[in-house]
Scaffold this active site. Structure first.
Site, PDB file in Angstrom:
ATOM      1  N   VAL A  64      -4.056  11.512  -1.010  1.00 31.67           N
ATOM      2  CA  VAL A  64      -3.874   9.979  -1.217  1.00 31.67           C
ATOM      3  C   VAL A  64      -3.586   9.577   0.509  1.00 31.67           C
ATOM      4  O   VAL A  64      -3.631   8.202   0.763  1.00 31.67           O
ATOM      5  CB  VAL A  64      -3.224   9.273  -2.171  1.00 31.67           C
ATOM      6  CG1 VAL A  64      -3.887   9.643  -3.310  1.00 31.67           C
ATOM      7  CG2 VAL A  64      -1.859   9.855  -1.962  1.00 31.67           C
ATOM      8  N   ASN A  90      -0.897   5.863  -9.545  1.00 34.91           N
ATOM      9  CA  ASN A  90       0.303   6.473 -10.098  1.00 34.91           C
ATOM     10  C   ASN A  90       0.839   7.872  -9.033  1.00 34.91           C
ATOM     11  O   ASN A  90       1.920   8.164  -9.124  1.00 34.91           O
ATOM     12  CB  ASN A  90      -0.025   7.185 -11.411  1.00 34.91           C
ATOM     13  CG  ASN A  90       0.971   8.332 -12.101  1.00 34.91           C
ATOM     14  OD1 ASN A  90       2.175   8.010 -12.146  1.00 34.91           O
ATOM     15  ND2 ASN A  90       0.796   9.722 -11.673  1.00 34.91           N
ATOM     16  N   TYR A 156      12.461   7.093  -0.793  1.00 35.01           N
ATOM     17  CA  TYR A 156      11.375   6.796  -2.108  1.00 35.01           C
ATOM     18  C   TYR A 156      11.861   5.435  -2.705  1.00 35.01           C
ATOM     19  O   TYR A 156      10.875   4.761  -2.953  1.00 35.01           O
ATOM     20  CB  TYR A 156      11.829   7.859  -3.057  1.00 35.01           C
ATOM     21  CG  TYR A 156      11.494   7.977  -4.457  1.00 35.01           C
ATOM     22  CD1 TYR A 156      10.238   8.199  -4.575  1.00 35.01           C
ATOM     23  CD2 TYR A 156      11.955   7.313  -5.172  1.00 35.01           C
ATOM     24  CE1 TYR A 156       9.353   8.299  -5.753  1.00 35.01           C
ATOM     25  CE2 TYR A 156      11.552   7.128  -6.755  1.00 35.01           C
ATOM     26  CZ  TYR A 156       9.966   7.643  -6.969  1.00 35.01           C
ATOM     27  OH  TYR A 156       9.484   7.751  -8.041  1.00 35.01           O
ATOM     28  N   SER A 159       9.781   3.068  -0.285  1.00 36.14           N
ATOM     29  CA  SER A 159       8.317   3.187  -0.667  1.00 36.14           C
ATOM     30  C   SER A 159       7.791   2.482  -2.054  1.00 36.14           C
ATOM     31  O   SER A 159       6.770   1.809  -2.155  1.00 36.14           O
ATOM     32  CB  SER A 159       7.752   4.670  -0.706  1.00 36.14           C
ATOM     33  OG  SER A 159       8.273   5.305  -1.866  1.00 36.14           O
ATOM     34  N   ILE A 189      12.403   9.560 -16.989  1.00 35.42           N
ATOM     35  CA  ILE A 189      11.186   9.876 -18.032  1.00 35.42           C
ATOM     36  C   ILE A 189      11.267  11.296 -17.945  1.00 35.42           C
ATOM     37  O   ILE A 189      11.278  12.116 -16.853  1.00 35.42           O
ATOM     38  CB  ILE A 189       9.871   9.454 -17.362  1.00 35.42           C
ATOM     39  CG1 ILE A 189       9.988   7.778 -17.194  1.00 35.42           C
ATOM     40  CG2 ILE A 189       8.893   9.948 -18.449  1.00 35.42           C
ATOM     41  CD1 ILE A 189      10.308   7.028 -18.480  1.00 35.42           C
TER      42      ILE A 189
END
Length: 244
Positions: A64, A90, A156, A159, A189
């Site tokens: 990506v 995702n 992170y 972003s 999660i």
């Protein structure tokens, strides 16, 4: 709408949340264009799980962060199968570390995959979606780190916060054409990575006192992709047990 005639692109489906999303959307009757990056075995396992359950899945691989490669694969898929009804962005990665020790490569790689990757995926597919002249759905996946920040995740968090801003702006641009754009921001999660975390300490900050499941995130994404969510756009929906 006949879901069997509608394709949804899901990126990062080789494991975890991405796999759960692809499986749930296939269960709901959508044809899944399932992307993976490097984990071919994981991608193949996701496709097999969808097809074993009677779903429709085609598999594609690209980086990506590579705009040319991403555009080429997606344009070919659209040429062969038609424009997407929806997309779930995702794919992502982490390169954690204290900011004073965070090298340029770790900063740039996370921004390239998580934020530039969002552009690289969406830019080739939005115009074909508009040309459908039908409602559509885009769901981006951010993180609780993009909302409140997290120690050791400056890159992170940056972003994922950028994804939120891009989502809100794109939602305004596409609203006239009845294409909704929403963001889901998961908290903690369960995954392979959580096995190595100090969960007892972390659970103290979560009012529900448990970690979330990938299927719970997938259920929220599936709702946002459904016709029932046609009046929901430009929203950031957290799924984090009450963490923030």
């Amino acid at each position: 709408m006949n879901n069997e005639q509608s394709s949804i692109l899901v990126t990062g489906t080789s494991s975890g949340i991405g796999r759960a999303i692809a499986l749930r959307l296939a269960e709901d009757g959508y044809a899944i264009a399932a992307h993976y990056g490097r984990n071919k075995d994981g991608g193949e396992a996701t496709r097999a799980a969808i097809e074993d359950a009677g779903g429709n899945c085609r598999l594609m691989s690209f980086d990506v962060s590579n705009a040319e490669e991403t555009r080429g694969v997606l344009e070919q898929d659209i040429a062969e199968n038609g424009a997407y009804y929806g997309a779930v962005c995702n794919a992502g990665m982490t390169k954690d570390g204290p900011f004073p020790m965070l090298g340029e490569d770790d900063w740039n790689r996370v921004i390239d995959v998580n934020l530039n990757g969002l552009y690289n995926v969406l830019h080739p597919i939005v115009m074909p979606m508009l040309r459908r002249r039908k409602p559509g759905r885009i769901v981006t996946i951010s993180s609780v780190s993009g909302l409140m920040g997290n120690r050791g995740q400056v890159n992170y968090s940056a972003s994922k916060a950028g994804i939120i801003g891009a989502t809100k702006a794109l939602a305004i641009e596409l609203a006239k054409r009845q294409i909704t754009v929403n963001c889901v921001a998961p908290g903690l999660i369960e995954s392979d990575m959580t096995d190595e975390l100090p969960l007892d300490q972390m659970l103290e900050a979560i009012p529900l006192r448990r970690i979330g499941q990938a299927d719970e995130v997938a259920a929220l994404v599936a709702f946002l992709c459904s016709p029932d969510a046609g009046y929901i756009t430009r929203q950031v929906i957290s799924i984090n047990g009450g963490l923030c």
